[in-house]
Design an enzyme around this catalytic site. Structure first.
Site, PDB file in Angstrom:
ATOM      1  N   GLN A  74      15.636  65.232   1.544  1.00 50.49           N
ATOM      2  CA  GLN A  74      16.264  66.505   1.929  1.00 50.49           C
ATOM      3  C   GLN A  74      16.689  67.331   0.725  1.00 50.49           C
ATOM      4  O   GLN A  74      16.950  68.526   0.863  1.00 50.49           O
ATOM      5  CB  GLN A  74      17.498  66.237   2.810  1.00 50.49           C
ATOM      6  CG  GLN A  74      17.177  65.662   4.172  1.00 50.49           C
ATOM      7  CD  GLN A  74      16.473  66.647   5.094  1.00 50.49           C
ATOM      8  OE1 GLN A  74      16.534  67.874   4.888  1.00 50.49           O
ATOM      9  NE2 GLN A  74      15.814  66.142   6.112  1.00 50.49           N
TER      10      GLN A  74
ATOM     11  N   CYS B 259      18.175  60.358  21.798  1.00 47.70           N
ATOM     12  CA  CYS B 259      17.763  59.815  23.088  1.00 47.70           C
ATOM     13  C   CYS B 259      17.053  58.497  22.864  1.00 47.70           C
ATOM     14  O   CYS B 259      16.016  58.433  22.216  1.00 47.70           O
ATOM     15  CB  CYS B 259      16.828  60.791  23.797  1.00 47.70           C
ATOM     16  SG  CYS B 259      17.647  62.320  24.215  1.00 47.70           S
TER      17      CYS B 259
END
Ligand SMILES: *Cc1c(COP(=O)(O)O)cnc(C)c1O
Length: 405
Positions: free
Chosen positions: A180, A327
């Site tokens: 990142q 999820c």
């Protein structure tokens, strides 16, 4: 302005058109294999070596210290399993943090399953490790510490140079996942004492499927056992036919990053601050996750009290953003990163990660801020009609709760 507004640059970035232009010939007329000894093969290799110089330059490294991989996941695997194998004579203890990317966490879980000892450092409320705790964790059998440069969810930067200093004082390796950070903030493997560094092309405007691993050549010279065996490409560290177009693209992305990073990061951080202010000015019960200052210029992570994360995201389909919920097959789990910095589950589930980038415009930011404020006010009013007045503060033209029915 195109919808949805894309604000998910931590997941992936579009290719810069200059990167695509540089790559294009290497798919067709310059399709050659960089391992071939013939003249065209040598020209492919020259293009690869030019990219290697560019990548090395971005990191303040030498070209021979760079190997190309399929991305940061592979670079992390090569670094961790490669060092574990090569330094077995030294020990079997490793140190990492609880908020690393899965491609680091899961490598260490695998090593742990095979009998290695792993210390999982906690992080503080801002997402930074404690250097004293790291110092205390290092023992005679410690091989390596893996700490990421910048977190992909909350954007927090670690005190990388201090970690490097500590690692070298104790004679252990410092592996840093900079997927990142590369192209967003200055990364200097020399000044920061980094021995192994992973980066990923698609996180800074090069294509998916290409990345690199920096491997320190001296002071100390890092040894790694290969995990891929075959043709011996990349000095034996990573066998497999080189992804020449991807590598050329990565090189160009590094060149652009080096020349434009400073102005670009300033522009993007101003946009990010504009987004933050527009949200916090118009809403109460908003929490900024991650370090207030020491964070990536393109990251904003916000939790909203009094709304359900799933509901919020589904009401914001015109924004491509990610929530703090992961999820799994069975349920919606709060992000382990937000949990690790002490965000309560209900706030973690009601969080949004915004990732800005090179192609983000002011118009998009204003639109996104307006939509977020509008939807949070609306959802809060629906959830608790009696409290509705509290949730919308200083209502201005920006915040209009349009009741649809
Ligand atoms: C995206 C990312 C990776 C994985 O990179 P790939 O090139 O997609 O494999 C690893 N670490 C961090 C911090 C990332 O953000």
């Amino acid at each position: 302005m195109k919808l949805p507004v894309y604000l998910d640059d931590h997941a992936t970035t579009p290719c810069d058109p200059r990167v695509v232009a540089k790559m294009t010939p290497y798919f067709t007329e310059r399709f050659w294999n960089a391992s071939s000894r013939h003249e065209p093969g040598k020209r492919a290799l020259e293009a690869v070596e030019e990219a290697r110089v560019r990548a090395a330059h971005l990191l303040c490294a030498q070209a021979r210290e760079i190997i190309f991989t399929s991305g940061a996941t592979e670079a992390n695997n090569i670094a961790i399993f490669g060092a574990a194998e090569a330094y077995r004579d030294k020990g079997d203890h490793f140190i990492t943090s609880m908020i690393e990317h899965k491609s680091v966490l899961d490598c260490y879980k695998h090593l742990e399953d095979r009998g290695a000892k792993v210390t999982w450092l906690r992080v503080d409320r801002n997402g930074q490790i404690d250097l004293d705790e790291l110092d205390r964790a290092i023992g005679p059998k410690t091989v390596m510490v893996s700490i990421m440069f910048a977190n992909n969810e909350i954007g927090t930067l670690q005190h990388v140079a201090a970690i490097g200093r500590l690692a070298h004082e104790h004679g252990i390796l410092f592996h840093c996942d900079a997927a990142q950070a590369c192209g967003k903030v200055t990364v200097d493997v020399e000044k920061m004492g980094i021995d192994l560094l992973s980066l990923s092309g698609h996180k800074f405007y090069a294509p998916k499927g290409v990345g690199a691993l920096y491997i320190r050549a001296q002071g100390p010279r890092v040894r790694l056992s290969p995990i891929l065996h075959g043709g011996g490409q990349e000095r034996g560290f990573r066998s497999g036919t080189l992804n020449v177009p991807g590598i050329v693209g990565l090189g160009e992305a590094c060149r652009i990053a080096e020349s434009e990073m400073e102005t670009e990061s300033t522009r993007i951080s101003l946009l990010r601050d504009r987004l933050r202010v527009r949200i916090t000015d118009h809403l109460d019960g908003v929490h900024i996750n991650g370090h207030p200052m020491e964070r990536l210029p393109n990251n904003l992570n916000v939790s909203f009290e009094g709304v359900e994360g799933e509901q919020l995201l589904s009401s914001l389909e015109d924004l491509a953003v990610t929530s703090g919920a992961a999820c799994t097959s069975a349920s919606v789990e709060p992000s382990y990163v937000l949990r690790a910095i002490g965000v309560p589950d209900f706030l973690a589930l009601a969080s949004i990660r915004f990732g800005l980038g090179r192609f983000t415009t002011e118009e998009e930011i204003d639109y996104a801020a307006g939509r977020v404020v509008e939807q949070v006010v609306k959802l809060r009013a629906l959830a608790a009609p009696k409290n509705a007045k509290k949730s919308g503060r200083r209502s201005s033209g920006l915040v209009e709760t349009k009741e649809s029915s």
